[in-house]
Design an enzyme around this catalytic site. Structure first.
Site, short mmCIF file in Angstrom:
data_model
loop_
_atom_site.label_atom_id
_atom_site.label_comp_id
_atom_site.label_asym_id
_atom_site.label_seq_id
_atom_site.Cartn_x
_atom_site.Cartn_y
_atom_site.Cartn_z
N LEU A 54 27.26 16.71 31.17
CA LEU A 54 28.61 17.35 30.60
C LEU A 54 29.54 16.61 29.91
N THR A 64 28.51 24.22 24.09
CA THR A 64 29.73 25.04 23.81
C THR A 64 29.20 26.31 22.57
N ASP A 65 30.07 27.28 22.80
CA ASP A 65 29.81 28.46 21.90
C ASP A 65 30.31 28.09 20.38
N GLU A 66 31.05 26.92 20.45
CA GLU A 66 31.58 26.58 19.19
C GLU A 66 30.51 26.12 18.26
N TYR A 120 34.16 18.19 16.18
CA TYR A 120 33.76 18.25 17.58
C TYR A 120 32.53 19.44 17.75
N LYS A 143 28.62 18.33 18.65
CA LYS A 143 27.77 19.09 19.93
C LYS A 143 26.61 19.62 19.23
N ASN A 170 35.32 29.64 26.07
CA ASN A 170 36.72 28.81 26.58
C ASN A 170 36.64 28.91 27.96
N ASN A 171 36.81 27.87 28.88
CA ASN A 171 37.23 27.75 30.16
C ASN A 171 38.58 27.52 30.28
N TYR A 185 49.55 27.72 16.98
CA TYR A 185 49.08 27.26 15.65
C TYR A 185 48.88 28.51 14.72
N GLY A 223 40.84 24.02 9.68
CA GLY A 223 39.43 24.56 9.73
C GLY A 223 39.43 25.28 11.02
N HIS A 224 40.62 26.18 11.41
CA HIS A 224 40.83 26.52 12.64
C HIS A 224 39.72 27.95 12.63
P1 NAD Z 1 36.88 17.13 29.82
O1 NAD Z 1 37.20 16.36 28.40
O2 NAD Z 1 37.69 17.61 30.80
O3 NAD Z 1 35.90 15.91 30.50
C1 NAD Z 1 34.89 15.01 29.88
C2 NAD Z 1 34.69 13.97 31.02
O4 NAD Z 1 33.51 13.37 30.27
C3 NAD Z 1 35.90 13.29 31.31
O5 NAD Z 1 35.89 13.14 32.90
C4 NAD Z 1 35.38 11.91 30.75
O6 NAD Z 1 35.92 10.93 31.35
C5 NAD Z 1 33.87 11.80 30.55
N1 NAD Z 1 33.43 11.02 29.44
C6 NAD Z 1 33.76 11.06 28.14
N2 NAD Z 1 33.40 10.06 27.51
C7 NAD Z 1 32.51 9.55 28.24
C8 NAD Z 1 31.19 8.69 28.04
N3 NAD Z 1 31.34 8.02 26.66
N4 NAD Z 1 30.72 8.17 29.13
C9 NAD Z 1 30.89 8.87 30.30
N5 NAD Z 1 31.76 9.86 30.70
C10 NAD Z 1 32.44 10.15 29.67
O7 NAD Z 1 35.56 18.15 29.23
P2 NAD Z 1 35.55 19.83 29.76
O8 NAD Z 1 36.20 20.57 29.07
O9 NAD Z 1 35.34 19.50 31.35
O10 NAD Z 1 34.12 19.71 29.06
C11 NAD Z 1 32.97 19.29 29.83
C12 NAD Z 1 31.60 19.63 28.71
O11 NAD Z 1 31.47 21.22 28.69
C13 NAD Z 1 31.62 19.16 27.46
O12 NAD Z 1 30.22 18.62 27.19
C14 NAD Z 1 32.13 20.21 26.82
O13 NAD Z 1 31.73 20.25 25.41
C15 NAD Z 1 31.42 21.49 27.48
N6 NAD Z 1 32.49 22.77 27.35
C16 NAD Z 1 33.94 22.77 27.46
C17 NAD Z 1 34.35 23.95 27.49
C18 NAD Z 1 35.96 24.31 27.69
O14 NAD Z 1 36.29 25.16 27.46
N7 NAD Z 1 36.35 23.10 28.30
C19 NAD Z 1 33.57 25.30 26.99
C20 NAD Z 1 32.09 25.12 27.01
C21 NAD Z 1 31.50 23.69 26.90
O1 DAU Z 2 34.78 27.73 22.97
C1 DAU Z 2 34.54 26.47 23.78
C2 DAU Z 2 35.40 25.59 23.36
O2 DAU Z 2 36.87 25.80 23.95
C3 DAU Z 2 35.25 24.19 24.07
O3 DAU Z 2 33.88 23.84 23.79
C4 DAU Z 2 36.15 23.15 23.87
O4 DAU Z 2 35.69 21.83 24.52
C5 DAU Z 2 37.49 23.51 24.45
O5 DAU Z 2 38.40 22.51 24.09
C6 DAU Z 2 37.93 25.09 23.70
O6 DAU Z 2 38.28 24.73 22.50
P1 DAU Z 2 39.31 25.65 21.70
O7 DAU Z 2 39.76 24.66 20.38
O8 DAU Z 2 38.98 26.98 21.66
O9 DAU Z 2 40.57 25.36 22.86
P2 DAU Z 2 41.92 24.99 22.86
O10 DAU Z 2 42.76 25.08 24.13
O11 DAU Z 2 42.13 23.77 22.16
O12 DAU Z 2 42.80 26.18 21.93
C7 DAU Z 2 42.59 27.38 22.34
C8 DAU Z 2 43.20 28.24 20.96
O13 DAU Z 2 44.76 27.94 20.92
C9 DAU Z 2 42.59 27.87 19.68
O14 DAU Z 2 42.60 28.80 18.81
C10 DAU Z 2 43.83 26.92 19.11
C11 DAU Z 2 45.11 27.48 19.86
N1 DAU Z 2 46.06 26.46 20.27
C12 DAU Z 2 45.77 25.32 21.01
C13 DAU Z 2 46.81 24.40 21.15
C14 DAU Z 2 46.19 22.99 22.11
C15 DAU Z 2 47.69 26.55 19.73
O15 DAU Z 2 47.84 27.64 19.17
N2 DAU Z 2 48.33 25.81 20.20
C16 DAU Z 2 48.24 24.44 20.81
O16 DAU Z 2 48.87 23.61 21.06
#
Ligand code: NAD
Ligand code: DAU
Length: 351
Positions: free
Chosen positions: A82, A131-133, A156, A160, A185-186, A213, A289-290
């Site tokens: 992860l 990720t779905d992105e 990003y 991925k 998105n989680n 945004y 590029g949103h």
């Molecule tokens: P996060 O940013 O909260 O956590 C990332 C973790 O990775 C952190 O603990 C950080 O310290 C560690 N890390 C970063 N760089 C590192 C390195 N070089 N070596 C070792 N550790 C390192 O991320 P998250 O939101 O928990 O996402 C975790 C995974 O799930 C990612 O691969 C992300 O792409 C994927 N993902 C996230 C979401 C989401 O909505 N957050 C959705 C789908 C997939």
């Molecule tokens: O879809 C999975 C992805 O979801 C993961 O792979 C990424 O790690 C995770 O960050 C997330 O990406 P998003 O860009 O969708 O998440 P974020 O929370 O940054 O933004 C969600 C939406 O809200 C997006 O359309 C941008 C908007 N936004 C975000 C921020 C931070 C705003 O409008 N204002 C903000 O300040």
């Protein structure tokens, strides 16, 4: 005893995965490898840190010789990967960091697994969390399926996507036993307040503006983080090597609609009069590029592996807000110091 390596276990999703595995597999050693970047926080794991089947390793996946050393020392059978740079806005400001961690870091782990397992792949697994992105952006209709062509749009998602391609290439070329899952998105406890939901909760608590945004019309498909962790566990147990699984909640929300629900829930829980927090909504310059819309078709994991989300969004968002209200000190600690510089850099030019 089998040794399971989870990378990025101090982050948002990783900490929920580590907790689940440590509690589920008392007869296995769970190793959490994390660099502890700004997003990594061992406070997320205080409830399990003293368990005998848990070991934390501080380290950087970009450091190939260090990765080789720990594989030699602990002889992992399974890697659940992860660790990543995960925030789209940061990837726009600093793409190289994403290339190092997300691409080079992943290839280092693939190389170490290949070397350590040395062609004997029985009961070995390299499970890559994506990720779905990577599939790009949807218009109003349709879904992302497992065979949707990759079309990443941000640094990003490009990083991925690249890491996913390397994982598949290592299976195709070297026979490495791999699985990939791509999740939507989680949201939930322990998410760093750079992402939409925790950032807005934090801003509401500080009566700061809520920076939407563009027009707030982008659509995301939200899944409670514990349900993602459970999906990862299901795939670990029952997933077929070589397969990809999409994970999502069939739970699409336009940003603005979600933000209004969030404002209402927070207002109710902190005793504000109705409409108080909505007044903080401020439209700001759009993300470059949103992507307009993400929507996952999760039928494969549901039908083939029997996983399904356990929480409705209303319940999940309530639990999430409760967690941030009960953990204000966590929020304060992670939003002091360098967070303030980050906030200024990201948001001062968006007005
Ligand atoms: P996060 O940013 O909260 O956590 C990332 C973790 O990775 C952190 O603990 C950080 O310290 C560690 N890390 C970063 N760089 C590192 C390195 N070089 N070596 C070792 N550790 C390192 O991320 P998250 O939101 O928990 O996402 C975790 C995974 O799930 C990612 O691969 C992300 O792409 C994927 N993902 C996230 C979401 C989401 O909505 N957050 C959705 C789908 C997939
Ligand atoms: O879809 C999975 C992805 O979801 C993961 O792979 C990424 O790690 C995770 O960050 C997330 O990406 P998003 O860009 O969708 O998440 P974020 O929370 O940054 O933004 C969600 C939406 O809200 C997006 O359309 C941008 C908007 N936004 C975000 C921020 C931070 C705003 O409008 N204002 C903000 O300040």
């Amino acid at each position: 005893m089998k040794n399971i390596l989870i990378t990025g276990g101090a982050g948002f999703i990783g900490s929920h995965v580590v907790r689940l595995f440590v509690n589920e597999y008392k007869d296995r050693q769970i190793f959490n490898l994390d660099k502890l970047t700004y997003a990594g926080n061992l406070e997320n794991l205080t409830d399990i840190e003293n368990k005998s089947n848990y070991t934390f390793i501080k380290g950087d996946i970009v450091d190939g010789s260090f990765i080789d050393e720990i594989f030699e020392k602990y002889n992992f059978d399974t890697v659940i990967h992860l660790a990543a740079e995960s925030h789209v806005d940061r990837s726009i400001t600093n793409p190289l960091e994403f290339i190092h961690t997300n691409i080079v870091g992943t290839v280092n782990l693939l190389n170490a697994s290949k070397k350590q397992w040395d062609g004997s792949f029985t009961d070995k697994l390299f499970y890559h969390i994506s990720t779905d992105e990577v599939y790009g952006s949807l218009d109003d209709g349709g879904f992302f399926f497992e065979n949707t062509p990759y079309d990443p749009q941000s640094p990003y998602s490009a990083s991925k996507a690249s890491s996913d391609h390397f994982v598949r290439a290592y299976q195709n070329t070297f026979g490495l036993p791999v699985i990939i899952s791509n999740c939507s998105n989680n949201y939930g406890p322990n998410q760093f307040p750079e992402k939409l939901i925790p950032l807005f909760i934090n801003n509401i608590l500080h009566e700061k503006s809520l920076p939407v945004y563009g027009k707030g019309e982008n659509v995301r498909d939200w899944l409670y983080v514990v349900d993602h962790a459970k999906a990862i566990h299901t795939i670990f147990q029952k997933g077929k090597v070589g397969e990809t699984y999409n994970i999502g909640g069939f739970n699409e929300w336009k940003n603005l609609d979600l933000i209004k629900v969030l404002c209402k829930v927070v207002d109710e829980k902190i005793g504000n009069s109705p409409g108080t927090s909505e007044k903080l909504i401020t439209y700001v310059k759009d993300r470059a590029g949103h992507d307009l819309r993400y929507a996952i078709d999760a039928n494969k994991i549901m039908n083939e592996l029997g996983w399904e989300p356990s929480l409705q969004f209303e319940e999940g968002i309530g639990k999430t807000v409760d967690w941030y209200l009960e953990n204000k000190e966590w929020l304060e600690r992670v939003t002091s110091g360098t967070y303030l510089d980050y906030y200024k850099e990201q948001y001062q030019n968006r007005k």
